[in-house]
Motif scaffolding. Structure first.
Motif, PDB file in Angstrom:
ATOM      1  N   GLN A 190       0.821  -1.211   0.000  1.00 18.12           N
ATOM      2  CA  GLN A 190       0.000   0.000   0.000  1.00 18.12           C
ATOM      3  C   GLN A 190       0.854   1.260   0.000  1.00 18.12           C
ATOM      4  N   GLU A 206       3.129   6.094  -5.568  1.00 15.85           N
ATOM      5  CA  GLU A 206       2.945   4.803  -4.902  1.00 15.85           C
ATOM      6  C   GLU A 206       3.391   3.575  -5.693  1.00 15.85           C
ATOM      7  N   GLN A 248     -13.946   8.298  -5.893  1.00 17.76           N
ATOM      8  CA  GLN A 248     -13.050   9.165  -5.132  1.00 17.76           C
ATOM      9  C   GLN A 248     -12.045   9.794  -6.087  1.00 17.76           C
ATOM     10  N   GLN A 287      -4.229   5.527  -5.845  1.00 20.78           N
ATOM     11  CA  GLN A 287      -5.127   5.577  -4.681  1.00 20.78           C
ATOM     12  C   GLN A 287      -5.305   4.154  -4.133  1.00 20.78           C
ATOM     13  N   GLY A 288      -4.238   3.398  -4.141  1.00 22.15           N
ATOM     14  CA  GLY A 288      -4.314   1.970  -3.855  1.00 22.15           C
ATOM     15  C   GLY A 288      -4.779   1.610  -2.451  1.00 22.15           C
ATOM     16  N   ARG A 289      -4.625   2.542  -1.514  1.00 25.73           N
ATOM     17  CA  ARG A 289      -4.989   2.179  -0.133  1.00 25.73           C
ATOM     18  C   ARG A 289      -6.480   1.976   0.058  1.00 25.73           C
ATOM     19  N   TRP A 290      -7.264   2.497  -0.878  1.00 29.07           N
ATOM     20  CA  TRP A 290      -8.712   2.365  -0.714  1.00 29.07           C
ATOM     21  C   TRP A 290      -9.247   1.079  -1.312  1.00 29.07           C
ATOM     22  N   GLU A 336      -9.074  -2.090  -0.932  1.00 28.40           N
ATOM     23  CA  GLU A 336      -9.637  -3.220  -0.183  1.00 28.40           C
ATOM     24  C   GLU A 336     -11.073  -2.934   0.268  1.00 28.40           C
ATOM     25  N   PHE A 337     -11.388  -1.658   0.452  1.00 29.93           N
ATOM     26  CA  PHE A 337     -12.771  -1.316   0.769  1.00 29.93           C
ATOM     27  C   PHE A 337     -13.691  -1.715  -0.388  1.00 29.93           C
ATOM     28  N   TYR A 338     -13.266  -1.401  -1.592  1.00 27.76           N
ATOM     29  CA  TYR A 338     -14.096  -1.726  -2.755  1.00 27.76           C
ATOM     30  C   TYR A 338     -14.089  -3.225  -3.041  1.00 27.76           C
ATOM     31  N   ARG A 378     -14.277  -5.410  -0.746  1.00 22.59           N
ATOM     32  CA  ARG A 378     -15.360  -5.926   0.112  1.00 22.59           C
ATOM     33  C   ARG A 378     -16.733  -5.672  -0.513  1.00 22.59           C
ATOM     34  N   GLU A 417     -23.787   3.896  -2.493  1.00 20.68           N
ATOM     35  CA  GLU A 417     -24.656   4.985  -2.060  1.00 20.68           C
ATOM     36  C   GLU A 417     -23.996   5.943  -1.087  1.00 20.68           C
ATOM     37  N   ALA A 418     -23.091   5.403  -0.277  1.00 17.79           N
ATOM     38  CA  ALA A 418     -22.587   6.168   0.856  1.00 17.79           C
ATOM     39  C   ALA A 418     -21.774   7.382   0.422  1.00 17.79           C
ATOM     40  N   SER A 419     -21.735   8.353   1.311  1.00 18.50           N
ATOM     41  CA  SER A 419     -20.817   9.466   1.126  1.00 18.50           C
ATOM     42  C   SER A 419     -19.413   8.949   1.358  1.00 18.50           C
ATOM     43  N   ALA A 420     -18.445   9.622   0.796  1.00 17.46           N
ATOM     44  CA  ALA A 420     -17.067   9.230   1.011  1.00 17.46           C
ATOM     45  C   ALA A 420     -16.200  10.466   0.948  1.00 17.46           C
ATOM     46  N   ALA A 421     -15.056  10.383   1.611  1.00 16.28           N
ATOM     47  CA  ALA A 421     -14.094  11.462   1.511  1.00 16.28           C
ATOM     48  C   ALA A 421     -13.671  11.583   0.051  1.00 16.28           C
ATOM     49  N   ASP A 422     -13.489  12.819  -0.410  1.00 19.81           N
ATOM     50  CA  ASP A 422     -12.949  13.045  -1.750  1.00 19.81           C
ATOM     51  C   ASP A 422     -13.882  12.544  -2.857  1.00 19.81           C
ATOM     52  N   HIS A 464      -9.330   1.880   6.283  1.00 15.91           N
ATOM     53  CA  HIS A 464      -9.287   1.958   4.814  1.00 15.91           C
ATOM     54  C   HIS A 464     -10.668   2.234   4.236  1.00 15.91           C
ATOM     55  N   PRO A 498     -13.496   4.857   3.094  1.00 14.69           N
ATOM     56  CA  PRO A 498     -13.630   6.283   2.755  1.00 14.69           C
ATOM     57  C   PRO A 498     -14.805   6.977   3.444  1.00 14.69           C
ATOM     58  N   PRO A 507      -8.594  13.493   2.339  1.00 12.19           N
ATOM     59  CA  PRO A 507      -8.190  13.739   0.966  1.00 12.19           C
ATOM     60  C   PRO A 507      -9.224  14.630   0.282  1.00 12.19           C
ATOM     61  N   LEU A 532     -18.984   9.725   7.871  1.00 13.05           N
ATOM     62  CA  LEU A 532     -19.644  10.579   6.872  1.00 13.05           C
ATOM     63  C   LEU A 532     -20.997  10.010   6.476  1.00 13.05           C
ATOM     64  N   ASP A 533     -21.266   8.779   6.938  1.00 12.41           N
ATOM     65  CA  ASP A 533     -22.492   8.093   6.563  1.00 12.41           C
ATOM     66  C   ASP A 533     -22.716   7.007   7.617  1.00 12.41           C
TER      67      ASP A 533
END
Lengths: 94, 470, 407
Positions: free
Chosen positions: A26, A45, B365, B391-394, B396-398, B400, B411-416, C57, C59, C88, C297-298
């Motif tokens: 990461q 990265e 994002q 933006q590789g750190r995110w 693993e969230f996707y 899931r 649907e959710a809000s997200a940073a950026d 991790h 967002p 970010p 945020l949600d």
């Protein structure tokens, strides 16, 4: 030919060998800080590394492997030979 | 420690690359003490391929540095390197080798991978200066030529391999032209929306990128050296190096007549890596792993998936090896979500899932324009893939979200999160309209995929009719 | 104990020496509401490894508390100007601008080139212990080492160290405390530190030297320069965080080794083992135990609980580090632990900026102590602790020694 290679493949291995699981990586870049001669961040990265670093980098590689926050670096340490000093033991790959 | 598959048994692994090595390590790590033999067509011990198109051809380290580290010593494994497998006698459980010898086994792992798709015209392909890149020897040759400062390199095909080669050439300061049949680099793998950004990246780094263009001919001089590349738009480029990067061909020819369902997209197997026969019966003693495998994936409604991914080779090989030696009730399915990375032009690209399965894409994002973003891919209201640029750190969230078949768009809000943001058509070109291939392909439900009767396609016939497996 | 009161008990100084049974209790429910904590509004506490790693991790989790509808926590004026309190893309940009002068990709070998200097500082501090039989390792070693190093890196004059030591203490003491006096002290210290930094930045801009502050003040890279309020706040953050955490790493490490004499003995013969020992200390006794600065945020559903939008979320790193579902035999200190992907430095895009420096300092400090101290033994166990439950470490670590080896 095949036979000669078969011997090489099974011989004790004298070099440090690395592979980084770049799916897992990461880009925390701890390895780049601690072993800058082996690991390098290219851009923000993308990780570049020499998979067979100079044995003089042994200590640095050891620190890089241990500090990886996602334990993505698999390393094979040189095997102990008669005229060799104490080497780190092989560690299981992540 | 002992395994259900007895110590008097013999396991043969055909293919001495990443999957073959990790399978052998798993066999030993899980306590199998029987005979293990690994056959490989290349003379080298197992090595890592991803660095070839990057560090090796750019000259940052020699090709010899890519030997893979061992997680197990493998002292008691028999290696037969530099000799290709040419046939499988399934009834006698015997693999035939190019040197005329044969090896008997009790269980077989097929891990022969793929090879670079050659240039369609064999005489043009033979010109000095025309390269493909798959193995270590290819990379050494290409590196030597690039280090000699050619005037112009033409890369044919802008898939991941072609794009990485172009990136390495730019690092070396070489003039590069990339020829791509489709609308943009990586469009077959990532779709047109993201691919447009990949195209901008190439141009920003000084690549002469020619899309919607194909190569009509490679022309040489009297000495047989490449001199010119003639394009479909009628123009011609003076070039002394051309790298053919038109995807890979699975090494399945050696399985012709074996009774296994082997075809253009690989050897069909079940979720437990057991090969499927032409009569749709799952076999007991033949297993498949790595690039040559085609396996059903539950996240994609059990369509057969064909992957050319590093992590798939490792994970599938470990599962295949485990299933080869455990009691049947302890077998595990191979369910990992496909994932890969590429680094090119200073950008780290990561992907999870199967982007080419999608019909819509959503920038969740970051922003395409800034070159840092997460693109989420959806089909029929479900998330099926995600791609990140720096933006590789995110990711693993996707991943899931893919695993849980979450609603698309998320649907959710997200940073950026960019505003406004809405899904748009993903814009995958017709697969026949790109010069490269996706490295993750859904190949339908048919184990035999209609192409099981192998039809040689624009392929030079090697001596003895053998095609070297890897 | 009432389930809602576990976090309050953890915050209670009486439990500072032995928090881990409480963290075990916390982990019985991976994500739970706690009414008491650092902020009046209460907080959801996440205490299991998998869930902490997932949310770091995620967002939908923000570090910008202005986005929390009801966070209501105490704020220092400097907070919005540092990347630890931003999301970010602002976070990423500010962090890149600071990283340019500290590490990769632009300055990869900076810390490795600094390593000999840090070794010299550690050796000099150990030299200063010669002739003594009872030593406080915190005030004589664990504290001055990182302070000297961070001042060197930033370019803070040596003679000003005593002054900002006071400010830093006031700031850190207040972390996790809601008492009005602590808040007032923290605010005052923060303002003073920022005034000091602003003045120093101005001086460095007029007469740049080769330190990080000069570089940040005069730099004009491809992404431009950090604006002054951000620059001052970031410098103050790095100064405080740069040693208030590392002092605990070194002191917790020394304490842990003194409690495990066989490992201490092994380190004498296998100095390389210190590398993995530091990682294990970061897992076993993490210097930062709680991250209490996130909001949602949600609505976020995880581990059977839905965390509503806009509430405060706390990551119990110290609990996650001892999660038996992730670490086998988690209560055992084992420097040879395989795949020790601990949470000691957090994770995700807020992963500790100074982690590599802390690692180098920890490795050098513990190696030096092991090499130099003859027959060290604890005088008081457990030692007295600093008040903060968040940045947890001994106030004083008295050891008796038979002597101190020469360099």
């Amino acid at each position: 030919m095949a036979r000669a290679h078969a011997l090489d493949v099974c011989a004790p291995r004298a070099r440090i060998r690395l592979v980084v699981d770049l799916n897992r990586c990461q880009a925390y870049a701890q390895c780049c800080f601690l072993a800058p001669g082996v690991f390098e961040l290219h851009g923000e990265e993308a990780l570049w590394y020499d998979p067979e670093p100079d044995p003089a980098q042994r200590e640095h590689v050891l620190r890089a492997v241990a500090s990886c926050p996602v334990q993505a670096i698999a390393v094979e340490w040189p095997e102990r030979t008669d005229d060799d000093g104490v080497e780190a033991p092989p560690r299981r790959s992540p | 420690m002992s395994t259900a598959f007895g110590d008097d048994k013999r396991i043969l692994i055909v293919g001495a690359s990443l999957a073959g090595l990790r399978a052998a390590e798993t066999l030993r790590a899980e306590g199998f003490r029987g005979r293990v033999t690994i056959v490989g067509d290349e003379p080298d011990e197992p090595y890592d391929r991803p660095p070839l198109s990057k560090g090796v051809i750019a000259g940052r380290f020699p090709a010899a540095h890519t030997a893979l580290p061992r997680c197990e010593p493998l002292r008691d494994v028999e290696w037969r390197l530099g000799v290709a497998a040419t046939g499988l006698d399934a009834l006698a459980k015997r693999v035939l080798l190019l040197d005329g010898q044969s090896i008997e086994f009790d269980r077989l792992l097929i891990a022969t991978g793929a090879r670079a798709r050659p240039w369609r015209d064999p005489s043009q392909a033979k010109l000095d200066g025309v390269f493909t890149l798959r193995g270590r020897a290819d990379a050494e040759r290409l590196h030597a030529r690039l280090a000699a400062h050619p005037n112009r390199v033409v890369v044919i095909g802008a898939g991941f391999m072609g794009s990485e080669i172009a990136s390495s050439c730019r690092e070396l300061g070489l003039a590069v032209t990339v020829i791509e049949r489709g609308p943009a680099p990586l469009s077959g793998a990532l779709g047109g929306v993201v691919a447009e950004r990949a195209g901008a990246l190439q141009r920003d780094h000084g690549v002469d990128l020619r899309c919607y263009t194909t190569v009509d001919a490679l022309e040489g001089d009297a000495e047989g050296r490449l001199r010119r590349v003639r394009l479909s738009d009628g123009s011609a480029l003076d070039a002394d190096v051309a790298v053919v990067a038109l995807g890979a061909v699975r090494n399945t020819e050696w399985l012709r007549g074996s009774g296994l369902a082997a075809g253009e997209f690989g050897v069909a197997c079940d979720a437990g890596c057991r090969a499927i026969a032409l009569n749709f019966i799952v076999t007991d003693d033949f297993f498949v792993a790595g690039d040559v495998a085609r396996f059903p994936h539950p996240l994609y409604r059990h369509q057969f998936l064909a992957l050319e991914h590093w992590s798939n080779a490792i994970e599938q090989a470990a599962i295949a090896a485990h299933n080869m030696i455990c009691a049947p009730a302890n077998r595990r399915p191979h369910l990992a979500v496909p994932a890969f990375w590429s680094s090119q032009f200073g950008v780290n690209i990561k992907s999870v899932g199967v982007p080419s399965a999608a019909d819509e894409v959503f920038i969740a994002q970051g922003s395409l324009a800034a070159g840092r973003f997460v693109a989420v891919y959806g089909k029929e209201g479900r998330v099926v893939a995600a791609v990140t640029f720096n933006q590789g750190r995110w990711i693993e969230f996707y991943q899931r979200l893919i695993e849980s078949a979450a609603p698309f768009p998320p649907e959710a809000s997200a940073a950026d999160r960019p505003t406004p943001s809405a899904p748009i058509p993903v814009a995958f070109p017709d697969p026949t309209a790109v010069a490269h291939e996706a490295t993750a392909i859904l190949t339908g439900y048919d184990a035999t995929d209609r192409r099981v009767q192998w039809i040689p396609r624009r392929r030079a016939a090697p001596a003895h009719g053998a095609v070297n497996p890897r | 104990m009432r389930e809602e009161a576990i976090l309050r008990t953890i915050y209670d100084p009486a439990h500072r020496a032995h928090p881990y049974a409480l963290y075990d209790q916390l982990r019985q429910v991976p994500v739970r509401w706690q009414e008491d904590g650092p902020h009046e509004a209460g907080t959801y506490v996440v205490s299991t490894y998998r869930e902490i790693a997932a949310l770091m991790h995620d967002p939908r989790i923000s570090s910008d508390l202005r986005k929390g509808a009801q966070s209501g926590g105490p704020r220092t004026p400097a907070a919005p100007y540092t990347f630890i309190n931003l999301d970010p893309p602002e976070h990423d940009r500010l962090r890149r601008l600071a990283m340019r002068h500290f590490g990769p990709p632009e300055r990869s070998d900076y810390l490795e080139r600094l390593r000999p200097d840090i070794e010299r500082i550690a050796a000099r501090l150990a030299d200063g212990l010669q002739g003594e039989r009872t030593i406080d390792l915190v005030s004589r070693f664990a504290y001055p080492l990182p302070v000297t190093v961070i001042c060197t890196i930033l370019g803070v004059p040596h003679e000003d160290q005593a002054q900002f030591h006071l400010w830093a203490d006031a700031l850190v003491e207040g972390v996790g405390s809601n008492a009005p006096e602590a808040r007032a002290r923290r605010l005052e210290a923060s303002l003073a530190l920022n005034r000091y930094m602003a003045e120093l930045v101005e001086r460095r801009r007029k007469q740049p030297t080769d330190d990080m502050l000069s570089c940040m003040a005069t730099d004009a890279g491809p992404e431009g320069r950090m604006d002054d309020p951000y620059l001052v706040a970031t410098a103050a953050l790095l100064l405080v965080a740069g040693h208030e955490t590392t002092v605990n790493l070194i002191a917790n490490g020394a304490l842990t080794l003194l409690r495990h004499p066989s490992i201490l003995e092994r380190l004498r013969h296998e100095p390389d083992l210190v590398v993995c020992a530091v990682e294990e200390i970061l897992r076993y006794e993490p210097p930062v135990q709680l991250l209490a600065n996130r909001t949602t945020l949600d609505d976020v559903s995880i581990a059977g609980t839905t965390i509503p939008k806009g509430v405060l979320v706390t990551f119990a790193l110290a609990a996650g580090n001892r999660d038996p579902l992730r670490f086998r035999d988690p209560g055992r200190f084992d420097p040879e632990r395989p795949e020790n992907a601990h949470l000691g430095f957090g994770g995700g895009n807020h992963y500790c900026f100074g982690a590599p420096l802390a690692r180098i300092e920890g490795q050098i400090a513990l190696r030096e102590l092991v090499r130099r101290l003859q027959g060290p033994r604890l005088v008081v166990d457990p030692p007295p602790y600093r008040p903060s439950p968040v940045l947890r470490g001994p106030q004083q670590l008295l050891v008796e020694v038979d002597g101190v080896h020469p360099t």
